[in-house]
Design a protein around this motif. Structure first.
Motif, short mmCIF file in Angstrom:
data_model
loop_
_atom_site.label_atom_id
_atom_site.label_comp_id
_atom_site.label_asym_id
_atom_site.label_seq_id
_atom_site.Cartn_x
_atom_site.Cartn_y
_atom_site.Cartn_z
N SER B 13 34.96 36.09 45.58
CA SER B 13 36.22 35.50 45.10
C SER B 13 36.29 35.56 43.58
O SER B 13 37.36 35.87 43.01
N ALA B 14 35.15 35.27 42.92
CA ALA B 14 35.12 35.30 41.45
C ALA B 14 35.35 36.72 40.93
O ALA B 14 36.10 36.94 39.98
N TRP B 15 34.69 37.70 41.61
CA TRP B 15 34.84 39.10 41.17
C TRP B 15 36.31 39.55 41.33
O TRP B 15 36.84 40.26 40.48
N GLN B 16 36.93 39.07 42.43
CA GLN B 16 38.34 39.42 42.65
C GLN B 16 39.22 38.88 41.52
O GLN B 16 40.06 39.59 40.97
N SER B 17 38.98 37.61 41.18
CA SER B 17 39.81 36.99 40.14
C SER B 17 39.56 37.62 38.77
O SER B 17 40.45 37.69 37.93
N GLU B 18 38.32 38.13 38.56
CA GLU B 18 38.02 38.81 37.29
C GLU B 18 38.39 40.30 37.34
O GLU B 18 38.10 41.06 36.41
N GLN B 19 38.94 40.70 38.49
CA GLN B 19 39.38 42.08 38.73
C GLN B 19 38.23 43.09 38.60
O GLN B 19 38.42 44.23 38.18
N LEU B 20 37.04 42.65 38.94
CA LEU B 20 35.89 43.57 38.96
C LEU B 20 35.96 44.46 40.21
O LEU B 20 35.52 45.60 40.21
N ILE B 21 36.49 43.86 41.30
CA ILE B 21 36.67 44.63 42.53
C ILE B 21 38.08 44.42 43.04
O ILE B 21 38.72 43.40 42.74
N SER B 22 38.55 45.40 43.84
CA SER B 22 39.90 45.29 44.40
C SER B 22 39.87 44.41 45.66
O SER B 22 38.79 44.12 46.21
N ASP B 23 41.07 44.05 46.15
CA ASP B 23 41.15 43.23 47.37
C ASP B 23 40.56 43.98 48.56
O ASP B 23 39.89 43.41 49.41
N GLN B 24 40.81 45.29 48.60
CA GLN B 24 40.30 46.10 49.71
C GLN B 24 38.77 46.11 49.70
O GLN B 24 38.12 45.96 50.75
N GLN B 25 38.21 46.26 48.48
CA GLN B 25 36.73 46.26 48.37
C GLN B 25 36.16 44.90 48.78
O GLN B 25 35.13 44.82 49.46
N ALA B 26 36.86 43.86 48.36
CA ALA B 26 36.41 42.50 48.73
C ALA B 26 36.38 42.34 50.24
O ALA B 26 35.40 41.83 50.81
#
Lengths: 348, 430
Positions: B13-26
């Motif tokens: 969730s944190a990586w998503q919010s920091e845009q390190l990974i995309s929603d699809q990758q998450a």
């Protein structure tokens, strides 16, 4: 399929409870009702609240009151026995004999031998009949114990009514209190346990047996007639069942005495009658036989005796009553035992 | 859900919010580490079940007041009415609202508690003074029945507790042994635990079975009290190896935990002064005693032979060492019970001490290899426990006592050194 099994499990649980309830309800509805005299004490059960533990004279049965092969099974916990009961006065029943064969007599209670309790004497069977607990509302247990009285105070015997099923199963139905209460007080006893065969040259005369005061009190709400003819023939001295020696009274003159109108007395409610009994007097002397069959005669306090006794008030038999009194309904009928005591002044 | 998965989900969730990974990758990462539904659903059941048990106990105590104003038929109506209502509700919810399975099971648990309350209340109404442990037995059988028909772990646990209470009261209060108690748990509850894959039910069933089995048999045969727990423990440890390829491999940890704890405790007791010679001290034997003695030895020996023949190749080097030690201890205790060893007590004790010490070393080595501080600590504590008692028993000389402490200190220092090294190596590899 599973739903049927779940329904079956529900039916099984309900059936167990229904079996317990119906079995005892049928006995209460169709069983023979009798009264048994008992001594209540009040413990508590964590699951079922207050209950009064009931102790019956026939919870301990000695070899001479048994038939069949009970004697060989006194140590066999769980062994099934039957207590054959006989009627006495006031609808009260007492033990006739204990047997391990299903009796032909109509009234018997099924029980099981328990070796949990200390068995005083030899060859005694400790038996439980399943009617030793009376459940009461919380707090009522103490009230029952208070009514029954303390060891040295006035004691009112409790009489429980049980219904007996065809197979001898007994179910407690109700209870009542005896109309007549009894109190035992020891006025004098031989403190030093001194003996007559003391080595002193001129020993001072010593009464070896205690002097008692027996109080009979009318605890009912109507007048009662009791009788105590000459020389306190209304009372008898009886050893307890577990006594180590055999005792037979030397003086049997009371057997012949009839009650006269002078010896009968009417007690109004709460009125008491007191009698002082000096057991060192010849009236109470006994023929005493010990385990080695050596016989002696004299007071019960001889030889540092520790055996326990009871004083029993015995109402006169109908033929002993004066004609004017025999038809009266107010005459108290029955036997009323005191607490057990010994010559050393101990009250059990 | 494990701690690691929870941590990973938070991080995703944190990586998503920091845009390190995309929603699809998450979504893909979450799918990779997806956690299956707990097969027993224990986490959903625990509160309804606990609530039902506590509520049921409250009902029992409420009835215990023994309301004098209530007529006995009113009391009976309360008993039967509440039992039927609660079970009926449980049945209805189970059939109509499958999503509320936990609530339905809670209702049936409450029903079983009310069944128990009913037994005591009917006994109260009719002043029954029969053999009261029978009430616990009947209650336990009621719970066992529901444990199988639902099936239900909670009902199984209630049955374990009630059967244990029943047998415990029979032994302590009435000095009576009933082999049916441990047999009922073995036949009625252990297979259910296996079928439901419930480690909790398996643990409590095995624990209750072991205690009742040992007490019921040793009550009149105290001389075999030493042997029964020991061989039972050896059997559990063999089974722990055998169940790994089964459909319920999680049961291995339960079997090993109970087995190893009991085994080490017995070995510790044997290490003081082992007096065997069971047969040489008893001149006359009955078939019953012989069966009770030889069955655990035979069954545990067969189980270990199976381990040696079937799973030996899958065992690690240290697991094999553990197996050697257990087999040696079993052989020693069996031999010592068959022959008079009065003249050689010291020799047997020394060997058993060595085996105990060997287990401690294996535990420490396993702990270092797996970087498990729990195993290392357990091994060190067990070793210290042995050395402390031997310190008092054997070594009179102050010099030798001092040397012993020095050796123990060096040993612990070495263990610490190897553990740290292994941990650093693992961290570097990661």
């Amino acid at each position: 399929m599973r739903k049927y099994f779940v329904l079956l499990a529900i039916v099984a649980q309900v059936s167990v409870l229904a079996y317990m309830a119906i079995k005892h309800e049928v006995i209460l509805a169709t069983g023979d009702p009798i009264y048994l005299r008992t001594a209540p004490i009040d413990p508590r059960d964590p699951f079922r609240g207050d209950f009064v533990r009931l102790s019956y004279p026939f919870n301990t049965v000695y070899a001479k009151r048994t038939r069949g092969t009970v004697k060989d099974h006194v140590g066999d916990k769980g062994y099934q026995v039957y207590a054959v009961m006989k009627p006495t006065e006031n609808d009260l029943y007492t033990l006739d004999y204990l047997t391990d064969q299903r009796p032909t007599e109509p009234l018997y209670i099924k029980g099981r031998i328990t070796n949990r309790h200390w068995s005083r004497g030899q060859g005694a069977a400790n038996v439980k009949y399943g009617v030793e607990q009376l459940y009461v509302e919380q707090g009522s247990g103490r009230e029952i114990e208070r009514t029954r009285g303390t060891r040295s105070g006035i004691q009112i015997p409790m009489e429980v009514q049980v219904a007996i099923g065809d197979d001898g199963t007994a179910v407690l139905r109700d209870y009542r209190w005896s109309k007549l209460a009894i109190q035992l007080e020891i006025l004098r006893f031989n403190r030093q346990n001194r003996r007559n065969n003391s080595s002193d040259q001129n020993p001072a005369p010593v009464e070896l047996s205690p002097k008692l005061r027996i109080t009979l009190k009318n605890v009912s709400d109507s007048a009662l007639v009791i009788s105590d003819p000459d020389d306190h023939c209304g009372f008898k001295l009886v050893p307890v069942a577990w006594a180590s020696k055999t005792y037979a009274p030397l003086d049997t003159s009371c057997e012949q005495i009839a009650s006269s109108s002078r010896s009968t007395m009417t007690l109004v409610p709460q009125q008491a009658y007191q009698a002082e009994l000096d057991l060192s007097k010849p009236r109470w002397h006994m023929r005493i036989k010990n385990k080695d069959d050596i016989t002696s005669e004299g007071e019960i306090g001889m030889d540092n005796n520790s055996d326990m006794f009871r004083i029993i008030y015995q109402s006169p038999r109908p033929e002993q009553l004066p004609s004017s009194a025999s038809t009266s309904q107010a005459i108290w009928q029955g036997q009323l035992p005191s607490r057990a005591f010994n010559a050393r002044g101990r009250i059990d | 859900m494990t701690k690691q998965i929870r941590w990973l989900n938070r991080e995703i969730s944190a990586w998503q919010s920091e845009q390190l990974i995309s929603d699809q990758q998450a979504t893909q990462i979450r799918a990779r580490y997806a956690v299956g539904e707990n097969p027993s659903g224990w986490d959903k059941l625990i509160f309804p079940v606990m609530g039902a048990v506590v509520f049921g106990l409250g009902i029992i105590l409420f009835f215990a007041y023994n309301w004098a104003d209530l007529h006995k038929y009113q009391k009976l109506a309360v008993v039967f009415g509440s039992l039927l209502t609660v079970h009926g509700l449980g049945y209805y919810i189970n059939r109509s609202v499958p999503a509320k399975k936990g609530l339905a099971e809670g209702m049936h648990v409450l029903g079983t508690m009310l069944f128990g309350a009913g037994i005591w209340l009917i006994a109260q109404i009719y002043h029954l003074d029969e053999h009261y442990p029978t009430g616990l037995l009947a209650w336990g059988l009621g719970a066992l029945l529901f444990a199988w028909v639902l099936p239900s772990v909670a009902q199984g646990l209630i049955a374990v507790v009630l059967f244990s209470l029943w047998s415990g009261v029979e032994i302590v209060d009435f000095r009576q042994t009933f082999h049916t108690s441990w047999l009922t748990i073995l036949v009625g509850l252990v297979p259910l635990a296996w079928m439901m894959r419930s480690r909790a039910l398996l643990f409590f069933s095995l624990l209750a079975f072991s205690i009742l089995f040992i007490y019921n048999i040793a009550e009149n045969r105290s001389s075999i009290l030493n042997y029964l727990p020991f061989f039972l423990a050896c059997l559990y440890m063999a089974l722990a190896n055998l169940v790994i390829p089964s459909r319920f491999p999680e049961s291995a940890s339960v079997l090993h935990f109970i087995g190893f704890a009991t085994y080490m405790f017995c070995l510790y007791l044997f290490s003081f002064e082992f007096h065997g010679g069971y047969f040489s001290r008893h001149s006359s034997y009955q078939w019953g005693s012989l069966a009770y003695y030889f069955t655990p030895i035979t069954v545990s020996s067969i189980a270990w032979l199976t381990v040696f023949t079937q799973t030996w190749l899958h065992l690690s080097k240290l697991q094999r060492w553990e197996a050697y030690l257990i087999w040696s201890a079993m052989s020693l205790v069996t031999a010592a019970s068959l022959i008079p060893i009065q003249s050689n007590v010291f020799g047997f004790s020394l060997l058993l001490n060595s085996i105990y010490l060997g287990h401690c070393i294996v535990l420490i080595k396993q702990g270092i290899q797996k970087v498990s501080w729990k195993r290392v600590s357990l091994g060190c504590i067990l070793m210290a426990a042995l050395l402390v008692v031997r310190f008092a028993d054997l070594f009179g000389s102050l010099l030798i006592r001092a040397l012993l402490f020095v050796l123990l200190g060096i040993g612990l220092f070495t263990v610490g050194h190897f553990y740290t090294q292994q941990k650093q190596r693992e961290t570097a590899d990661a």
